[in-house]
Design a protein around this motif. Sequence first.
Motif, PDB file in Angstrom:
ATOM      1  N   ARG A 190     -10.432   3.269  -3.766  1.00  0.00           N
ATOM      2  CA  ARG A 190     -11.242   3.862  -2.691  1.00  0.00           C
ATOM      3  C   ARG A 190     -10.809   5.281  -2.414  1.00  0.00           C
ATOM      4  O   ARG A 190     -11.622   6.153  -2.198  1.00  0.00           O
ATOM      5  CB  ARG A 190     -11.084   3.021  -1.423  1.00  0.00           C
ATOM      6  CG  ARG A 190     -11.596   3.667  -0.163  1.00  0.00           C
ATOM      7  CD  ARG A 190     -11.103   2.862   1.054  1.00  0.00           C
ATOM      8  NE  ARG A 190     -11.520   3.469   2.276  1.00  0.00           N
ATOM      9  CZ  ARG A 190     -10.722   4.163   3.055  1.00  0.00           C
ATOM     10  NH1 ARG A 190      -9.469   4.343   2.739  1.00  0.00           N
ATOM     11  NH2 ARG A 190     -11.184   4.675   4.182  1.00  0.00           N
ATOM     12  N   SER A 191      -9.502   5.548  -2.414  1.00  0.00           N
ATOM     13  CA  SER A 191      -9.002   6.863  -2.050  1.00  0.00           C
ATOM     14  C   SER A 191      -9.093   7.877  -3.188  1.00  0.00           C
ATOM     15  O   SER A 191      -8.883   9.044  -2.978  1.00  0.00           O
ATOM     16  CB  SER A 191      -7.558   6.740  -1.558  1.00  0.00           C
ATOM     17  OG  SER A 191      -6.755   6.181  -2.572  1.00  0.00           O
TER      18      SER A 191
ATOM     19  N   LEU B  15     -13.172  -0.640   4.814  1.00  0.00           N
ATOM     20  CA  LEU B  15     -12.124  -1.582   4.414  1.00  0.00           C
ATOM     21  C   LEU B  15     -12.334  -2.982   4.969  1.00  0.00           C
ATOM     22  O   LEU B  15     -11.733  -3.934   4.475  1.00  0.00           O
ATOM     23  CB  LEU B  15     -10.750  -1.074   4.863  1.00  0.00           C
ATOM     24  CG  LEU B  15     -10.273   0.218   4.218  1.00  0.00           C
ATOM     25  CD1 LEU B  15      -8.920   0.601   4.775  1.00  0.00           C
ATOM     26  CD2 LEU B  15     -10.213   0.075   2.720  1.00  0.00           C
TER      27      LEU B  15
ATOM     28  N   ILE C 169      -8.329  -0.796  -2.571  1.00  0.00           N
ATOM     29  CA  ILE C 169      -8.069   0.282  -1.626  1.00  0.00           C
ATOM     30  C   ILE C 169      -7.604   1.521  -2.368  1.00  0.00           C
ATOM     31  O   ILE C 169      -7.981   2.633  -2.042  1.00  0.00           O
ATOM     32  CB  ILE C 169      -7.048  -0.171  -0.572  1.00  0.00           C
ATOM     33  CG1 ILE C 169      -7.705  -1.141   0.362  1.00  0.00           C
ATOM     34  CG2 ILE C 169      -6.489   1.004   0.201  1.00  0.00           C
ATOM     35  CD1 ILE C 169      -6.790  -1.731   1.375  1.00  0.00           C
TER      36      ILE C 169
ATOM     37  N   ILE D 156       0.837  -1.203   0.000  1.00  0.00           N
ATOM     38  CA  ILE D 156       0.000   0.000   0.000  1.00  0.00           C
ATOM     39  C   ILE D 156       0.872   1.253   0.000  1.00  0.00           C
ATOM     40  O   ILE D 156       0.646   2.189  -0.779  1.00  0.00           O
ATOM     41  CB  ILE D 156      -0.958  -0.012   1.210  1.00  0.00           C
ATOM     42  CG1 ILE D 156      -2.004  -1.113   1.024  1.00  0.00           C
ATOM     43  CG2 ILE D 156      -1.636   1.336   1.385  1.00  0.00           C
ATOM     44  CD1 ILE D 156      -2.791  -1.442   2.271  1.00  0.00           C
TER      45      ILE D 156
ATOM     46  N   LYS E 182      -4.674   0.447   7.053  1.00  0.00           N
ATOM     47  CA  LYS E 182      -5.185  -0.184   5.834  1.00  0.00           C
ATOM     48  C   LYS E 182      -4.661  -1.607   5.682  1.00  0.00           C
ATOM     49  O   LYS E 182      -5.424  -2.548   5.432  1.00  0.00           O
ATOM     50  CB  LYS E 182      -4.796   0.646   4.606  1.00  0.00           C
ATOM     51  CG  LYS E 182      -5.522   1.958   4.489  1.00  0.00           C
ATOM     52  CD  LYS E 182      -4.982   2.749   3.306  1.00  0.00           C
ATOM     53  CE  LYS E 182      -5.625   4.104   3.194  1.00  0.00           C
ATOM     54  NZ  LYS E 182      -5.042   4.899   2.094  1.00  0.00           N
TER      55      LYS E 182
ATOM     56  N   ASP F 191      -1.873   5.590   8.746  1.00  0.00           N
ATOM     57  CA  ASP F 191      -2.864   5.320   7.702  1.00  0.00           C
ATOM     58  C   ASP F 191      -2.513   4.050   6.932  1.00  0.00           C
ATOM     59  O   ASP F 191      -3.364   3.193   6.709  1.00  0.00           O
ATOM     60  CB  ASP F 191      -2.958   6.517   6.756  1.00  0.00           C
ATOM     61  CG  ASP F 191      -4.040   6.347   5.714  1.00  0.00           C
ATOM     62  OD1 ASP F 191      -5.215   6.149   6.104  1.00  0.00           O
ATOM     63  OD2 ASP F 191      -3.715   6.402   4.511  1.00  0.00           O
ATOM     64  N   HIS F 192      -1.260   3.903   6.536  1.00  0.00           N
ATOM     65  CA  HIS F 192      -0.821   2.699   5.817  1.00  0.00           C
ATOM     66  C   HIS F 192      -0.954   1.464   6.706  1.00  0.00           C
ATOM     67  O   HIS F 192      -1.402   0.406   6.253  1.00  0.00           O
ATOM     68  CB  HIS F 192       0.637   2.827   5.367  1.00  0.00           C
ATOM     69  CG  HIS F 192       0.881   3.964   4.440  1.00  0.00           C
ATOM     70  ND1 HIS F 192       1.766   4.954   4.722  1.00  0.00           N
ATOM     71  CD2 HIS F 192       0.339   4.267   3.242  1.00  0.00           C
ATOM     72  CE1 HIS F 192       1.780   5.823   3.736  1.00  0.00           C
ATOM     73  NE2 HIS F 192       0.910   5.438   2.823  1.00  0.00           N
TER      74      HIS F 192
ATOM     75  N   THR G  11      -5.229  -4.433  -2.574  1.00  0.00           N
ATOM     76  CA  THR G  11      -4.630  -3.104  -2.609  1.00  0.00           C
ATOM     77  C   THR G  11      -5.132  -2.289  -3.791  1.00  0.00           C
ATOM     78  O   THR G  11      -5.201  -1.073  -3.709  1.00  0.00           O
ATOM     79  CB  THR G  11      -3.095  -3.192  -2.621  1.00  0.00           C
ATOM     80  OG1 THR G  11      -2.687  -4.080  -3.660  1.00  0.00           O
ATOM     81  CG2 THR G  11      -2.578  -3.710  -1.306  1.00  0.00           C
TER      82      THR G  11
ATOM     83  N   TYR H  66     -11.897   3.758   8.699  1.00  0.00           N
ATOM     84  CA  TYR H  66     -11.522   2.612   7.868  1.00  0.00           C
ATOM     85  C   TYR H  66     -12.594   1.526   7.845  1.00  0.00           C
ATOM     86  O   TYR H  66     -12.334   0.428   7.380  1.00  0.00           O
ATOM     87  CB  TYR H  66     -10.200   2.015   8.382  1.00  0.00           C
ATOM     88  CG  TYR H  66      -9.098   3.029   8.468  1.00  0.00           C
ATOM     89  CD1 TYR H  66      -8.377   3.402   7.344  1.00  0.00           C
ATOM     90  CD2 TYR H  66      -8.788   3.643   9.680  1.00  0.00           C
ATOM     91  CE1 TYR H  66      -7.372   4.345   7.414  1.00  0.00           C
ATOM     92  CE2 TYR H  66      -7.782   4.589   9.767  1.00  0.00           C
ATOM     93  CZ  TYR H  66      -7.083   4.940   8.627  1.00  0.00           C
ATOM     94  OH  TYR H  66      -6.088   5.876   8.699  1.00  0.00           O
TER      95      TYR H  66
END
Length: 164
Positions: free
Chosen positions: A162-163, A139, A159, A92, A108, A104-105, A156, A136
Amino acid sequence: MNDIFIWLIVLWTFIMLGLMIIGGYFMFRKFLKKLPREDGYSELDWQDHYIQQALPLWDEESKALLNELVSPVPELFRDVAKERIAGRISKIALDEGAREITLDHIMKGYIIATPKRDHKFMKKKLNELEIDYTPYEDLFQYADDEKQKFSIFEQTEKISSRSE
């Protein structure tokens, strides 16, 4: 006396057979993860690759947090869980072009690498550490599931989308 001895032998046979079946099951699962995919590399090969690529991004604080997050995992499986989670986190972070591993990483990667059956324990640990996981919540649907296996790449990618 002979009957007791025979029953002990039969009982021991079933115990040994059961233990061999359980061990074989876990060895077979590891074997399947080691099989190469279309690109010639296995899931574990890619996991190790991402960990090695992202090693400079990990500082002592993020390593300590990862160690704390995997502390509820039984010691026998802790190293495997740690590598799996670190592989997800590293992928990620590398996909996002990060300069360092952030909370944050870690969140996730931790969420998607933790099997759905363990979410109750994961949330308890996050609450103990006073880490807010509500941003989160979406997720949790991408977390590893026994019924529907995701690869490190599928998770990933979802994800990342998602951002955006």
